[in-house]
Design a protein around this motif. Structure first.
Motif, PDB file in Angstrom:
ATOM      1  N   SER A 106       0.839  -1.194   0.000  1.00 23.99           N
ATOM      2  CA  SER A 106       0.000   0.000   0.000  1.00 23.99           C
ATOM      3  C   SER A 106       0.881   1.252   0.000  1.00 23.99           C
ATOM      4  CB  SER A 106      -0.882  -0.026   1.249  1.00 23.99           C
ATOM      5  OG  SER A 106      -1.687   1.109   1.258  1.00 23.99           O
ATOM      6  N   GLY A 107       0.545   2.184  -0.851  1.00 22.90           N
ATOM      7  CA  GLY A 107       1.280   3.446  -0.897  1.00 22.90           C
ATOM      8  C   GLY A 107       2.526   3.423  -1.769  1.00 22.90           C
ATOM      9  N   GLY A 110       2.658   3.412  -4.973  1.00 25.11           N
ATOM     10  CA  GLY A 110       2.541   4.208  -6.205  1.00 25.11           C
ATOM     11  C   GLY A 110       1.766   3.546  -7.328  1.00 25.11           C
ATOM     12  N   LYS A 111       0.978   2.523  -7.016  1.00 25.19           N
ATOM     13  CA  LYS A 111       0.244   1.807  -8.080  1.00 25.19           C
ATOM     14  C   LYS A 111      -0.819   2.702  -8.735  1.00 25.19           C
ATOM     15  CE  LYS A 111      -1.050  -1.378  -5.148  1.00 25.19           C
ATOM     16  NZ  LYS A 111      -0.386  -0.811  -3.948  1.00 25.19           N
ATOM     17  N   SER A 112      -1.618   3.364  -7.898  1.00 26.94           N
ATOM     18  CA  SER A 112      -2.665   4.232  -8.462  1.00 26.94           C
ATOM     19  C   SER A 112      -2.034   5.423  -9.188  1.00 26.94           C
ATOM     20  CB  SER A 112      -3.611   4.718  -7.362  1.00 26.94           C
ATOM     21  OG  SER A 112      -4.276   3.625  -6.769  1.00 26.94           O
ATOM     22  N   THR A 113      -0.905   5.896  -8.659  1.00 28.76           N
ATOM     23  CA  THR A 113      -0.182   6.992  -9.317  1.00 28.76           C
ATOM     24  C   THR A 113       0.219   6.572 -10.729  1.00 28.76           C
ATOM     25  OG1 THR A 113       0.674   7.702  -7.172  1.00 28.76           O
ATOM     26  CG2 THR A 113       1.885   8.448  -9.106  1.00 28.76           C
ATOM     27  N   GLN A 135      -9.929   2.924  -8.354  1.00 27.29           N
ATOM     28  CA  GLN A 135      -9.970   2.227  -7.067  1.00 27.29           C
ATOM     29  C   GLN A 135     -11.238   2.627  -6.308  1.00 27.29           C
ATOM     30  OE1 GLN A 135      -6.310   2.799  -4.964  1.00 27.29           O
ATOM     31  NE2 GLN A 135      -6.802   1.300  -3.396  1.00 27.29           N
ATOM     32  N   HIS A 179      -4.285  -6.369  -4.649  1.00 29.44           N
ATOM     33  CA  HIS A 179      -3.530  -6.796  -3.468  1.00 29.44           C
ATOM     34  C   HIS A 179      -3.597  -8.302  -3.318  1.00 29.44           C
ATOM     35  CE1 HIS A 179      -3.536  -2.614  -1.722  1.00 29.44           C
ATOM     36  NE2 HIS A 179      -2.299  -3.040  -1.574  1.00 29.44           N
TER      37      HIS A 179
HETATM   38  N1  LIG Z   1      -1.703  14.166  -5.517  1.00 25.09           N
HETATM   39  C1  LIG Z   1      -0.826  13.751  -4.624  1.00 25.09           C
HETATM   40  N2  LIG Z   1      -0.087  14.642  -3.898  1.00 25.09           N
HETATM   41  C2  LIG Z   1       0.830  14.209  -2.998  1.00 25.09           C
HETATM   42  N3  LIG Z   1       1.100  12.906  -2.751  1.00 25.09           N
HETATM   43  C3  LIG Z   1       0.398  11.994  -3.440  1.00 25.09           C
HETATM   44  C4  LIG Z   1      -0.602  12.349  -4.398  1.00 25.09           C
HETATM   45  N4  LIG Z   1      -1.123  11.207  -4.925  1.00 25.09           N
HETATM   46  C5  LIG Z   1      -0.486  10.201  -4.298  1.00 25.09           C
HETATM   47  N5  LIG Z   1       0.427  10.662  -3.421  1.00 25.09           N
HETATM   48  C6  LIG Z   1       1.332   9.861  -2.575  1.00 25.09           C
HETATM   49  O1  LIG Z   1       2.008   8.935  -3.419  1.00 25.09           O
HETATM   50  C7  LIG Z   1       2.162   7.682  -2.773  1.00 25.09           C
HETATM   51  C8  LIG Z   1       1.569   6.604  -3.665  1.00 25.09           C
HETATM   52  O2  LIG Z   1       0.157   6.702  -3.657  1.00 25.09           O
HETATM   53  P1  LIG Z   1      -0.745   5.705  -4.501  1.00 25.09           P
HETATM   54  O3  LIG Z   1      -2.153   6.091  -4.302  1.00 25.09           O
HETATM   55  O4  LIG Z   1      -0.217   5.656  -5.888  1.00 25.09           O
HETATM   56  O5  LIG Z   1      -0.421   4.316  -3.774  1.00 25.09           O
HETATM   57  P2  LIG Z   1      -1.005   2.853  -4.050  1.00 25.09           P
HETATM   58  O6  LIG Z   1       0.152   1.955  -4.338  1.00 25.09           O
HETATM   59  O7  LIG Z   1      -2.087   2.931  -5.058  1.00 25.09           O
HETATM   60  O8  LIG Z   1      -1.603   2.477  -2.614  1.00 25.09           O
HETATM   61  P3  LIG Z   1      -2.891   1.554  -2.238  1.00 25.09           P
HETATM   62  O9  LIG Z   1      -2.432   0.133  -2.426  1.00 25.09           O
HETATM   63  O10 LIG Z   1      -3.102   1.874  -0.796  1.00 25.09           O
HETATM   64  O11 LIG Z   1      -4.022   1.936  -3.116  1.00 25.09           O
HETATM   65  C9  LIG Z   1       1.474   7.804  -1.416  1.00 25.09           C
HETATM   66  O12 LIG Z   1       2.460   8.003  -0.424  1.00 25.09           O
HETATM   67  C10 LIG Z   1       0.590   9.025  -1.546  1.00 25.09           C
HETATM   68  O13 LIG Z   1       0.482   9.708  -0.335  1.00 25.09           O
END
Ligand SMILES: Nc1ncnc2c1ncn2[C@@H]1O[C@H](COP(=O)(O)OP(=O)(O)OP(=O)(O)O)[C@@H](O)[C@H]1O
Ligand SMILES: [Mg+2]
Length: 267
Positions: A47-48, A50-53, A88, A198
């Motif tokens: 989690s966190g 960067g997948k959604s990013t 998501q 996940h």
């Molecule tokens: N717009 C934004 N501004 C600042 N930080 C961001 C932004 N979007 C995401 N982040 C940060 O980037 C990191 C990755 O976030 P992301 O949502 O991509 O994670 P993830 O892998 O999808 O997590 P999860 O499995 O919980 O969905 C996190 O630490 C989040 O706080």
């Protein structure tokens, strides 16, 4: 002869500016990945990480800080009808019923009313929401809304499907049946699919390859080639499946532990 990949990430880094902080936050770092046309790639990671990013970047909703993202060899500059996204968090239009949400993308494609109606019916049936066609999003449960979002993206029939934990909020039976449907649709249509989850079982059952990301900042740790016989009965219980599940579990476990020790250092 080399063929152009459908999707290509070349040394992609994404940083965010954080309010009240001069330093930038690196969400993903130097990611290089290729998806061939018609490939089903699954992305897993803590989690966190960067997948959604990454999915936002592929969807053209944000731009990389550095590196390149190509679709059919051309840089992605914004959203497009060639890509369908399941977010998501369900992203339905609150003022439209389930049916009209599904028809939304079909209107953008210029389909006629009767054809839109027919497709919406078909996909509502597929996700088990036929009886809820005329309900508005606020009249549906979370899992139901997610199923409408899935139906909408499938009905839209894009060449590339980007799916961010689409089945996470569903009950086990619905999840298994939609996994089977997604595989069937993929096999029948040859779409290119990037799927985030996940669930290790889900990753193995669906993906031809599983890319494991590291904990923050997200980098590609390993890409595992999945080798299982999906036509076998109860494939998830086979020895091959279990061995590969353990392999990915170990890779992920190391990353989750690393993420936790990072958190402790931050406190
Ligand atoms: N717009 C934004 N501004 C600042 N930080 C961001 C932004 N979007 C995401 N982040 C940060 O980037 C990191 C990755 O976030 P992301 O949502 O991509 O994670 P993830 O892998 O999808 O997590 P999860 O499995 O919980 O969905 C996190 O630490 C989040 O706080
Ligand atoms: Mg996410």
């Amino acid at each position: 002869m080399s063929t152009t990949p459908k999707l290509q990430l070349r040394n992609v880094t994404k940083q965010f500016e954080i309010r009240g902080d001069k330093a930038r936050f690196t969400a993903i770092e130097d990611i290089s990945l290729e998806l061939a046309a018609g490939e089903f790639l699954v992305l897993v990671g803590p989690s966190g990480c960067g997948k959604s990013t990454l999915l936002d970047l592929l969807g053209g909703l944000s731009a990389p800080t550095s590196g390149e993202i190509l679709l059919d060899g051309r840089p992605i500059t914004g959203p497009g009808l060639d890509r369908g996204i399941v977010f998501q968090q369900y992203a339905l239009l609150p003022w439209r019923t389930a049916r009209k949400n599904i028809e939304f993308g079909l209107e953008a494609k210029g389909l006629r009313a009767a054809e839109r109606r027919h497709l919406a019916e078909h996909y509502l049936e597929l996700v088990g929401l036929h009886a809820f066609a005329d309900r508005y999003p606020h009249e549906l449960s979370g899992g139901m809304r997610q199923r409408v979002a899935i139906a909408r993206s499938l009905a839209f029939d894009p060449e590339v499907l980007l799916m961010d934990e689409p089945f996470a909020a569903l009950d086990a039976q619905t999840r298994e049946s939609l996994q089977g449907e997604l595989l069937r649709i993929w096999q029948a249509t040859g779409k290119t699919i990037l799927f985030i989850t996940h669930g290790i079982d889900e990753a193995l059952y669906l993906g031809q390859r599983v890319a494991v990301l590291t904990s923050r900042p997200g980098r590609v740790k390993t890409v595992v080639d999945v080798d299982i016989d999906r036509s076998a009965e109860d494939v998830r219980s086979s020895a091959g499946f279990r061995a590969q599940r353990h392999h990915i579990w170990t890779l992920l476990h190391d990353e989750v532990q690393r993420a936790q020790s990072q958190e402790v250092q931050h406190v």
